[in-house]
Design an enzyme around this catalytic site. Structure first.
Site, PDB file in Angstrom:
ATOM      1  N   LYS A 146     -18.570  -5.446   7.990  1.00  0.00           N
ATOM      2  CA  LYS A 146     -17.428  -6.225   8.428  1.00  0.00           C
ATOM      3  C   LYS A 146     -16.539  -5.583   9.545  1.00  0.00           C
ATOM      4  O   LYS A 146     -17.009  -4.335   9.715  1.00  0.00           O
ATOM      5  CB  LYS A 146     -16.274  -6.373   7.287  1.00  0.00           C
ATOM      6  CG  LYS A 146     -16.729  -6.699   5.886  1.00  0.00           C
ATOM      7  CD  LYS A 146     -15.225  -6.721   5.158  1.00  0.00           C
ATOM      8  CE  LYS A 146     -15.490  -7.705   3.824  1.00  0.00           C
ATOM      9  NZ  LYS A 146     -14.323  -7.610   3.268  1.00  0.00           N
TER      10      LYS A 146
ATOM     11  N   SER B  21      -3.319  -7.737   3.083  1.00  0.00           N
ATOM     12  CA  SER B  21      -3.440  -7.441   4.472  1.00  0.00           C
ATOM     13  C   SER B  21      -3.972  -8.731   5.115  1.00  0.00           C
ATOM     14  O   SER B  21      -3.465  -8.916   6.212  1.00  0.00           O
ATOM     15  CB  SER B  21      -4.575  -6.533   4.848  1.00  0.00           C
ATOM     16  OG  SER B  21      -4.077  -5.073   4.258  1.00  0.00           O
TER      17      SER B  21
ATOM     18  N   HIS C 165       0.772  -1.000   0.009  1.00  0.00           N
ATOM     19  CA  HIS C 165       0.054  -0.076  -0.006  1.00  0.00           C
ATOM     20  C   HIS C 165       0.972   1.323   0.000  1.00  0.00           C
ATOM     21  O   HIS C 165       0.653   2.178  -0.794  1.00  0.00           O
ATOM     22  CB  HIS C 165      -0.934   0.051   1.030  1.00  0.00           C
ATOM     23  CG  HIS C 165      -1.957  -1.197   1.483  1.00  0.00           C
ATOM     24  ND1 HIS C 165      -1.951  -1.933   2.493  1.00  0.00           N
ATOM     25  CD2 HIS C 165      -2.884  -1.261   0.439  1.00  0.00           C
ATOM     26  CE1 HIS C 165      -2.977  -2.528   2.166  1.00  0.00           C
ATOM     27  NE2 HIS C 165      -3.690  -2.324   1.167  1.00  0.00           N
TER      28      HIS C 165
ATOM     29  N   ARG D 275      -2.046  -6.067  -8.547  1.00  0.00           N
ATOM     30  CA  ARG D 275      -0.993  -7.308  -8.110  1.00  0.00           C
ATOM     31  C   ARG D 275      -0.978  -8.219  -9.463  1.00  0.00           C
ATOM     32  O   ARG D 275      -0.124  -8.849  -9.583  1.00  0.00           O
ATOM     33  CB  ARG D 275      -1.450  -7.700  -6.899  1.00  0.00           C
ATOM     34  CG  ARG D 275      -1.427  -6.778  -5.627  1.00  0.00           C
ATOM     35  CD  ARG D 275      -1.765  -7.450  -4.730  1.00  0.00           C
ATOM     36  NE  ARG D 275      -3.140  -7.595  -4.758  1.00  0.00           N
ATOM     37  CZ  ARG D 275      -3.900  -8.086  -3.822  1.00  0.00           C
ATOM     38  NH1 ARG D 275      -3.425  -8.422  -2.385  1.00  0.00           N
ATOM     39  NH2 ARG D 275      -5.173  -8.141  -3.774  1.00  0.00           N
TER      40      ARG D 275
END
Length: 155
Positions: free
Chosen positions: A37, A123, A13, A86
């Site tokens: 969440k 993460s 990040h 990614r």
């Protein structure tokens, strides 16, 4: 605008944020408040962690938001969303989001290829490594790693 949940922020990040800070006069890190969440860190903790992690950049600021990203962009005066990619699988999802965002509000999306050092990093992976006693120090700032270890030992 660099949006995400950042639970926790990783070196991947921070690489994207640092590169974006060289391209734009101001970079806003938008931390999404997702009420469906429960994160490992609270929104306030994530904001504090991000402020500390981005302290070297004088043109980066951190804020939280809920609702549509494009509404937050408009409220903040941000015309561009910066997203790190990614893998091809990231592109498929992010392209749909970018097309929706430009259709809703005219907000552009800039895709940045992730540094190969971080191409596998997320993460979730970092949390799993630390949860099971592994060393994630190469993937997060030192103080983030310390907070992760302390938090996951509580569980």
């Amino acid at each position: 605008m660099c949006p995400g949940s950042f639970d926790p922020v990783t070196n991947g990040h921070l690489d994207i944020v640092g590169r974006a800070s060289r391209l734009f006069d101001e970079v806003i890190i938008g931390v999404l408040i997702n009420q469906s969440k429960t994160g490992l860190f609270t929104i306030e903790e994530r904001l504090d962690i991000l402020r500390e992690a981005t302290a070297p950049y004088d043109n980066v600021r951190v804020a939280s938001f809920h609702g549509l990203l494009v509404d937050f962009c408009k409220a903040q005066g941000a015309a561009v969303v910066v997203k790190g990619l990614r893998a091809v699988s990231d592109f498929d999802y992010e392209l749909q989001m970018a097309q929706m965002n430009i259709g809703l509000s005219g907000v552009e999306t800039l895709f940045m290829p992730t540094n190969p050092l971080y191409s596998f990093l997320s993460s979730s992976l970092v949390k799993d490594v630390v949860k099971w006693g592994g060393d994630a120090s190469a993937y997060v700032p030192d103080f983030v790693g310390e907070r992760l270890v302390a938090r996951l030992k509580q569980d």
